[in-house]
Scaffold this active site. Structure first.
Site, short mmCIF file in Angstrom:
data_model
loop_
_atom_site.label_atom_id
_atom_site.label_comp_id
_atom_site.label_asym_id
_atom_site.label_seq_id
_atom_site.Cartn_x
_atom_site.Cartn_y
_atom_site.Cartn_z
N ARG A 49 126.15 82.10 123.16
CA ARG A 49 126.17 80.83 123.88
C ARG A 49 125.05 79.91 123.40
O ARG A 49 125.22 78.70 123.33
CB ARG A 49 126.07 81.08 125.39
CG ARG A 49 127.43 81.46 126.01
CD ARG A 49 127.29 81.89 127.48
NE ARG A 49 126.56 83.15 127.57
CZ ARG A 49 125.64 83.43 128.47
NH1 ARG A 49 125.31 82.53 129.38
NH2 ARG A 49 125.04 84.59 128.47
N HIS B 125 124.72 91.08 133.22
CA HIS B 125 124.74 90.14 132.10
C HIS B 125 126.10 89.44 132.13
O HIS B 125 127.13 90.10 132.24
CB HIS B 125 124.55 90.88 130.78
CG HIS B 125 124.26 89.98 129.62
ND1 HIS B 125 125.21 89.15 129.09
CD2 HIS B 125 123.14 89.77 128.92
CE1 HIS B 125 124.66 88.47 128.09
NE2 HIS B 125 123.41 88.82 127.97
#
Lengths: 488, 227
Positions: A280, A260
């Site tokens: 994000r 990740h």
């Protein structure tokens, strides 16, 4: 595949087959579900829904019911349920994200069942984020072409797992905790017929005879492949791969490890923990030590993580040396979290990312004012036990759902498709197991496949001290271990 | 661990160990030589398996927190709570109606709340636990659901409550009642499920499943991205 995994596959059983009395059966059930996370719980619920009485089902799990990666998922779950979206568009995103290595039949099942799963959750009482008129709040994730990420604040995995577990309790489905499976059982025809569990506390073995067995043991994060920290829970040690391989199931795409992009790199206490992709999704951008944006913030995970590693690596190693070094020597890039409130208004971060806000607040960091440091962390087992669209592994009597199986995500899973995967294939595996249990005739229990496997290991000259499954990682301090003796 | 690292003394179940400063309680126990089975789960603050109580030297208070999220302090006395016995009321969600306040009917002991706020002080998630119990008592299911939403069901509230309430079970039921009965339904979702059941997308999906890699890659590259 990573050598950490190969070493577990090419390893001797923990249990000597000759020391086990298979005549004395501790649990005799129709459906055994190995694993008490999301996939296992969904499989048990749908086995029950398919006509297997609750008391003829058994969930066996290594830690507590619900202790799993499912409970830790933050960002969301994908489903194409908006007007502008369709299962076909979702299909394309999944295939592209997986570099077209996915099994298209599994992807079809994933995207086709997705809205039905969310609908089921809604009726079970999962509190999805909604507009006042009931419209689901959906945003982008890395690699999505439509805003189809459904969430429940940043506790999406926790909320879904809590509800599923509560529903299993409502139905009275029995669960045996702290009892990992250490071996599958077969009958003389080679049909999987249950498992041997091991009580982690009393150290007894337990024999479970089951007409059908669902493997829902999750992934491999705690193997720390290539020395990376991990977002995964304590029990993520790839036990299911070992058990399935020994009984003859096919494994696939295990060369592909998901890192990740945004694991915490600071402070030390939380290194490796997940900073959800939703950060994000809401507008925070990754920037290097000069404050420059060096990659699109929402590329598929493998691309994004690769860009982070390159930004931080030394020039000698082909990197750009543009990361930030922490006091403990970790290196990371900035994730510009204050942008979220700047873009969406004061309070957005706290409302939508309560878990992340809490995580940092504990260590005196306010992510709405200061950016945070992140670096890729071992997150997901992209591949696993091969299954067909019904969740069958190809070995009679053995079904699989969730992170333990492979093929759905090809070489790279997109955000929001793991919660979806465990629901879709947990459900399908549970239904298939129930149907199989209704018609199978089992013979006497054996460990013949294990005996054969031991012979093959001997022939191959595998070192005899190599044992699997791992069950739990060992984090004891070196100083303590150096003086440890087993006297009692 | 670097040798020059600052060390602190912690007492694990009363026994003194030297551990590096800055470790979490969980990592400190492991450093000391414990291989954890109970009292450990996700290691990330989500599962509630590592409920821990502790005292500090010269301080009369009993603190409660998660072992995986709490840094050790010098002179800390630590005990983990590996399991919380708590009575969960039997129910089937489909048999309940939010109008009749099933929270009070199924958990009548919430009426014993003395508003001491000990549950709130014990909560490692800093939730307003007492307020959601009070909301449950009033039949305000939506409020109880909202206030309890970040609950990780570690059980520390229940272990500290003088009225013997099992708060986290009450919160769980409140959230399910809210999600299933009080939250507005997503109409677009029901419509999409119906379309799928009618087979509206089957032909298109069949075509994609059979499509050659090249054509699929092309289609993927050409897809438009919702702004």
């Amino acid at each position: 595949m990573p050598h950490e995994v190969a070493d577990l596959l090419e390893a001797y059983p923990l249990l000597d087959p000759d020391s086990v009395d298979l005549k004395q059966i501790d649990y005799d059930v129709d459906v055994l579900v190995i694993g008490g996370g999301g996939a296992g719980t969904v499989a048990a619920l749908w086995a029950n829904e398919s006509g297997i009485p609750a008391d003829r089902i058994l969930i066996a799990t290594k830690l507590r019911h619900g202790d799993s990666n499912s409970v830790m998922a933050q960002g969301g779950i994908q489903a194409a349920d908006k007007e502008s979206d369709s299962p076909a568009i979702h299909f394309l995103d999944v295939m592209g994200g997986g570099h077209f290595a996915n099994d298209p039949e599994l992807v079809r099942a994933l995207v086709r069942d997705a809205p039905m799963i969310i609908h089921w959750h809604e009726r079970l009482g999962v509190m999805y984020d909604k507009e006042p008129d009931g419209t689901m709040v959906t945003i982008h994730g890395g690699g999505t072409s439509r805003k189809r990420m459904h969430s429940a604040k940043d506790y999406t995995g926790l909320e879904i797992m809590r509800v599923l577990r509560d529903e299993a309790r409502c139905r009275g489905i029995p669960v045996v905790e702290f009892a990992p499976a250490v071996e599958l059982l077969t009958d003389r025809k080679g049909q999987v017929a249950g498992a041997i569990l091991w009580n982690l506390e009393t150290e007894q073995y337990l024999v479970v005879r089951a007409k059908a067995t669902v493997l829902a043991t999750g992934g491999w994060g705690r193997l720390h492949i290539q020395g990376f920290p991990t977002t995964n829970h304590y029990g993520a040690t790839a036990d299911g791969l070992v058990l399935a391989y020994r009984v003859g199931a096919r494994l696939r795409d295990l060369d592909s490890v998901q890192y990740h992009p945004t694991g915490a790199a600071f402070p030390e206490q939380i290194v490796g923990l997940l900073i959800t992709e939703k950060v994000r999704g809401l507008g925070a951008q990754p920037v290097n030590r000069d404050g420059e944006l060096f990659v699109h913030p929402l590329e598929p995970r493998d691309v994004e993580a690769g860009a982070f590693i390159r930004e931080c690596a030394s020039k000698k190693a082909g990197g750009r040396e543009m990361g930030v070094v922490t006091p403990t020597g970790m290196v990371g890039v900035w994730l510009d979290t204050p942008m979220i409130d700047i873009i969406h208004g004061e309070g957005t971060f706290k409302k939508n990312l309560a878990g992340i806000f809490r995580l940092y607040s504990r260590f005196g960091i306010d992510p709405t004012r200061d950016p945070i440091l992140v670096y890729p962390t071992l997150h997901y087992q992209n591949g696993g036990v091969a299954i067909d669209a019904s969740g069958w592994t190809g070995v009679p009597g053995l079904f699989a759902g969730g992170e333990v199986e492979g093929g759905v995500h090809g070489k790279n899973r997109l955000m929001g498709n793991s919660l979806l995967d465990y629901n879709v294939f947990g459900r399908r595996a549970g239904i298939s197991a129930a149907e199989w249990a209704k018609r199978v005739k089992l013979g006497a229990l054996t460990l013949a496949h294990v005996e054969r496997y031991i012979e093959a290991l001997r022939e191959a000259g595998v070192p005899e001290d190599r044992k699997a499954p791992l069950l739990l990682p060992d984090y004891r301090g070196e100083r303590a271990l150096a003086r440890m003796v087993d006297l009692l | 661990m670097k040798p020059e690292q600052e060390m602190v003394t912690v007492y694990i179940m009363g026994k003194a160990y030297q551990v590096p400063a800055g470790l979490t309680i969980m990592k400190a126990m492991e450093y000391a030589g414990y291989r954890l089975v109970r009292g450990v789960g996700c290691r990330g603050g989500f599962c509630g398996a590592c409920a821990t109580v502790y005292r500090l030297a010269g301080d009369y208070r009993l603190y409660a927190d998660l072992a995986c999220q709490t840094t050790v302090q010098d002179g800390m006395y630590i005990a983990q709570l590996p399991f919380t016995p708590g009575e969960r009321a039997p129910y089937r969600l489909e048999d309940l109606s939010p109008e009749e306040n099933p929270l009070l009917a199924l958990y009548p002991e919430i009426a014993r709340c003395v508003s001491c706020n000990t549950c709130t002080k014990a909560c490692p998630q800093d939730l307003e636990v007492m307020d959601y119990i009070q909301a449950a008592l009033r039949g305000d299911i939506a409020k109880a659901a909202e206030l309890s939403f970040d609950c990780i069901q570690c059980g520390l509230c229940a272990m500290r409550c003088p009225a013997e309430i099992v708060h986290y079970h009450v919160g769980q039921l409140a959230r399910r009642l809210y999600g299933a009965y009080l939250a507005p339904r997503a109409e677009h979702l029901a419509k999409r499920v119906q379309e799928i059941e009618q087979g509206v997308f089957d032909e298109e999906l069949d075509r994609l499943v059979k499509m050659g890699r090249e054509e699929l890659v092309e289609k993927y590259r050409a897809r438009d991205i919702e702004p």
